[in-house]
Design a protein around this motif. Structure first.
Motif, mmCIF file in Angstrom:
data_model
loop_
_atom_site.group_PDB
_atom_site.id
_atom_site.type_symbol
_atom_site.label_atom_id
_atom_site.label_comp_id
_atom_site.label_asym_id
_atom_site.label_seq_id
_atom_site.Cartn_x
_atom_site.Cartn_y
_atom_site.Cartn_z
ATOM 1 N N PRO A 1 0.819 -1.224 0.000
ATOM 2 C CA PRO A 1 0.000 0.000 0.000
ATOM 3 C C PRO A 1 0.847 1.266 0.000
ATOM 4 C CG PRO A 1 -0.847 -1.590 1.581
ATOM 5 C CD PRO A 1 0.467 -2.128 1.104
ATOM 6 N N ILE A 2 0.371 2.273 -0.692
ATOM 7 C CA ILE A 2 1.112 3.520 -0.808
ATOM 8 C C ILE A 2 1.359 4.151 0.553
ATOM 9 C CG2 ILE A 2 -0.965 4.916 -1.169
ATOM 10 C CD1 ILE A 2 2.487 5.421 -2.801
ATOM 11 N N GLU A 3 0.389 4.023 1.470
ATOM 12 C CA GLU A 3 0.567 4.597 2.804
ATOM 13 C C GLU A 3 1.742 3.946 3.522
ATOM 14 O OE1 GLU A 3 -2.231 3.295 1.664
ATOM 15 O OE2 GLU A 3 -3.637 4.973 1.480
ATOM 16 N N THR A 4 1.909 2.640 3.311
ATOM 17 C CA THR A 4 3.016 1.924 3.937
ATOM 18 C C THR A 4 4.343 2.349 3.331
ATOM 19 O OG1 THR A 4 1.577 0.023 4.351
ATOM 20 C CG2 THR A 4 3.951 -0.367 4.448
ATOM 21 N N ARG A 5 4.394 2.466 2.008
ATOM 22 C CA ARG A 5 5.630 2.905 1.351
ATOM 23 C C ARG A 5 6.013 4.312 1.797
ATOM 24 N NH1 ARG A 5 4.960 2.893 -4.596
ATOM 25 N NH2 ARG A 5 2.718 2.583 -4.353
ATOM 26 N N LEU A 6 5.016 5.179 1.882
ATOM 27 C CA LEU A 6 5.270 6.552 2.320
ATOM 28 C C LEU A 6 5.848 6.570 3.727
ATOM 29 C CD1 LEU A 6 4.991 9.624 2.182
ATOM 30 C CD2 LEU A 6 2.589 9.369 2.804
ATOM 31 N N ARG A 7 5.266 5.785 4.620
ATOM 32 C CA ARG A 7 5.747 5.757 6.003
ATOM 33 C C ARG A 7 7.169 5.204 6.082
ATOM 34 N NH1 ARG A 7 2.888 2.459 11.007
ATOM 35 N NH2 ARG A 7 4.308 3.189 12.650
ATOM 36 N N LEU A 8 7.475 4.208 5.259
ATOM 37 C CA LEU A 8 8.827 3.649 5.247
ATOM 38 C C LEU A 8 9.854 4.699 4.832
ATOM 39 C CD1 LEU A 8 8.084 0.168 3.651
ATOM 40 C CD2 LEU A 8 9.108 0.525 5.906
ATOM 41 N N PHE A 9 9.551 5.445 3.775
ATOM 42 C CA PHE A 9 10.477 6.482 3.330
ATOM 43 C C PHE A 9 10.614 7.578 4.379
ATOM 44 C CE2 PHE A 9 10.289 4.716 -0.957
ATOM 45 C CZ PHE A 9 11.570 4.973 -1.413
ATOM 46 N N ALA A 10 9.493 7.966 4.964
ATOM 47 C CA ALA A 10 9.532 9.040 5.953
ATOM 48 C C ALA A 10 10.359 8.637 7.169
ATOM 49 C CB ALA A 10 8.115 9.415 6.372
ATOM 50 N N GLU A 11 10.175 7.414 7.651
ATOM 51 C CA GLU A 11 10.854 6.999 8.877
ATOM 52 C C GLU A 11 12.303 6.579 8.634
ATOM 53 O OE1 GLU A 11 8.764 4.638 11.651
ATOM 54 O OE2 GLU A 11 6.899 5.773 11.444
ATOM 55 N N SER A 12 12.657 6.360 7.373
ATOM 56 C CA SER A 12 14.061 6.059 7.066
ATOM 57 C C SER A 12 14.884 7.336 6.924
ATOM 58 C CB SER A 12 14.162 5.260 5.765
ATOM 59 O OG SER A 12 13.937 6.100 4.643
ATOM 60 N N SER A 13 14.199 8.476 6.767
ATOM 61 C CA SER A 13 14.866 9.754 6.481
ATOM 62 C C SER A 13 15.755 9.663 5.246
ATOM 63 C CB SER A 13 15.689 10.233 7.686
ATOM 64 O OG SER A 13 14.848 10.712 8.702
ATOM 65 N N GLY A 14 15.379 8.783 4.329
ATOM 66 C CA GLY A 14 16.107 8.692 3.071
ATOM 67 C C GLY A 14 17.437 7.972 3.152
ATOM 68 N N HIS A 15 17.607 7.118 4.176
ATOM 69 C CA HIS A 15 18.867 6.394 4.347
ATOM 70 C C HIS A 15 18.593 4.914 4.596
ATOM 71 C CE1 HIS A 15 21.728 9.845 4.767
ATOM 72 N NE2 HIS A 15 20.584 10.463 4.974
ATOM 73 N N CYS A 16 19.514 4.080 4.137
ATOM 74 C CA CYS A 16 19.443 2.643 4.412
ATOM 75 C C CYS A 16 19.362 2.429 5.919
ATOM 76 C CB CYS A 16 20.684 1.954 3.841
ATOM 77 S SG CYS A 16 20.794 0.187 4.215
ATOM 78 N N GLN A 17 18.516 1.493 6.344
ATOM 79 C CA GLN A 17 18.276 1.310 7.773
ATOM 80 C C GLN A 17 19.176 0.263 8.428
ATOM 81 O OE1 GLN A 17 13.785 1.094 7.389
ATOM 82 N NE2 GLN A 17 13.911 2.585 9.038
ATOM 83 N N ILE B 1 16.862 -7.329 12.862
ATOM 84 C CA ILE B 1 16.399 -6.388 11.835
ATOM 85 C C ILE B 1 15.405 -5.388 12.424
ATOM 86 C CG2 ILE B 1 15.190 -6.190 9.632
ATOM 87 C CD1 ILE B 1 16.301 -8.962 8.923
ATOM 88 N N LEU B 2 14.517 -5.866 13.284
ATOM 89 C CA LEU B 2 13.561 -4.947 13.909
ATOM 90 C C LEU B 2 14.258 -3.973 14.855
ATOM 91 C CD1 LEU B 2 10.469 -7.236 14.604
ATOM 92 C CD2 LEU B 2 10.878 -5.670 12.693
ATOM 93 N N GLU B 3 15.345 -4.408 15.466
ATOM 94 C CA GLU B 3 16.120 -3.500 16.310
ATOM 95 C C GLU B 3 16.750 -2.394 15.462
ATOM 96 O OE1 GLU B 3 19.681 -3.590 19.698
ATOM 97 O OE2 GLU B 3 19.270 -5.360 18.478
ATOM 98 N N TRP B 4 17.241 -2.744 14.272
ATOM 99 C CA TRP B 4 17.761 -1.717 13.357
ATOM 100 C C TRP B 4 16.702 -0.652 13.107
ATOM 101 C CZ3 TRP B 4 19.748 -5.151 8.720
ATOM 102 C CH2 TRP B 4 20.855 -5.907 9.141
ATOM 103 N N LYS B 5 15.511 -1.132 12.835
ATOM 104 C CA LYS B 5 14.421 -0.221 12.472
ATOM 105 C C LYS B 5 14.049 0.687 13.644
ATOM 106 C CE LYS B 5 9.904 -0.513 10.197
ATOM 107 N NZ LYS B 5 8.885 -1.450 9.677
ATOM 108 N N ARG B 6 13.964 0.114 14.840
ATOM 109 C CA ARG B 6 13.614 0.904 16.031
ATOM 110 C C ARG B 6 14.650 1.982 16.314
ATOM 111 N NH1 ARG B 6 12.305 -4.152 18.210
ATOM 112 N NH2 ARG B 6 14.326 -4.229 19.265
ATOM 113 N N ASN B 7 15.909 1.645 16.114
ATOM 114 C CA ASN B 7 16.997 2.550 16.493
ATOM 115 C C ASN B 7 17.529 3.373 15.329
ATOM 116 O OD1 ASN B 7 16.862 1.514 19.101
ATOM 117 N ND2 ASN B 7 18.379 -0.082 18.677
ATOM 118 N N HIS B 8 16.856 3.307 14.186
ATOM 119 C CA HIS B 8 17.417 3.911 12.976
ATOM 120 C C HIS B 8 17.678 5.408 13.118
ATOM 121 C CE1 HIS B 8 18.258 4.814 8.826
ATOM 122 N NE2 HIS B 8 17.221 5.630 8.763
ATOM 123 N N LEU B 9 16.697 6.154 13.575
ATOM 124 C CA LEU B 9 16.878 7.607 13.633
ATOM 125 C C LEU B 9 17.975 7.993 14.620
ATOM 126 C CD1 LEU B 9 13.218 8.933 13.350
ATOM 127 C CD2 LEU B 9 14.976 8.790 11.577
#
Length: 230
Positions: free
Chosen positions: A8-24, A98-106
């Motif tokens: 879903p587009i909403e999911t893709r949008l959230r992924l890009f937003a929360e990655s801040s444009g960087h590999c996680q 992998i989920l820890e990467w995502k939680r701590n990405h920012l």
């Protein structure tokens, strides 16, 4: 084999937003809009933490009950190299890691970029003012709405430069500014909390339109951002 549904587009949008444009992946954190592509294209790949079906990487960890592999919680944004790394050696990269990467990405990204909790409002403002100023200069020169130097033609060189600058400069600057603000939210006034919320929605709208290709009216850049932490 049944055809997979599009994420879903909403999911893709959230992924890009929360990655801040960087590999996680924390050992990487490379920009997903590399300079060599001039901001025209991104290299991001949406990776599944747990796979569709029973044969993919980390399939032994797929729960027996109801499970949506395309949910936001089961996806992570990676560069192509890191996507290959985690899927070629799934035993070394289980779901928990992998989920820890995502939680701590920012937090990881902020450390890499030198972003920190500053001692006062003046230091926090000094950290973000150059990004805000650069974006404002680009907007004045190239923006199709309210830009002062040309009548917008979507096929013109100026229009193409605007699209390129949006992906290569404006959005990365916005993601960086958002990280500074999120790290220094304790310095904000009540009004500035509202301005920050509007700014985040502004970024989501730009990401939606320019990265995910969804037409729509993003909210305008909040003018009060220019005064934040003053």
């Amino acid at each position: 084999m049944a055809k997979r549904k599009a994420i879903p587009i909403e999911t893709r949008l959230r992924l890009f937003a929360e990655s801040s444009g960087h590999c996680q992946r924390p050992e990487c954190l490379d920009p997903l809009f590399p300079a060599e592509l001039n901001g025209v294209k991104h290299i991001a790949e949406i990776a599944h933490v747990l796979p569709h079906g029973k044969a993919g990487p980390r399939s032994k960890e797929v729960p027996s009950g109801e499970f949506n592999p395309d949910s936001f919680d089961n996806l992570i944004l990676l560069c192509p190299k890191c996507h290959t790394i985690i899927d070629k050696n799934p035993d070394a990269y289980p779901r928990a890691i992998i989920l820890e990467w995502k939680r701590n990405h920012l937090t990881n990204l902020a450390i890499k970029q030198g972003i920190r909790l500053y001692e006062n409002r003046s230091e926090a403002r000094a950290a973000l003012i150059s990004k805000l100023s650069e974006n404002k200069a680009i907007w004045k020169k190239f923006a199709p709405i309210d830009g002062s130097e040309f009548e917008f033609d979507p096929e013109s060189e100026t229009a193409l430069l605007w699209k390129q600058r949006m992906k290569s400069v404006i959005l990365p600057n916005n993601y960086h500014t958002q990280s500074i603000l999120a790290t220094n939210v304790s310095h904000m006034t009540a009004d500035e909390h509202e301005v920050f919320a509007e700014f985040k929605e502004h970024i989501r709208g730009l990401t939606d339109r320019h990265i995910c290709g969804v037409a729509g009216q993003a909210i305008r850049f909040p003018k009060k951002m220019e005064e934040i932490f003053k």
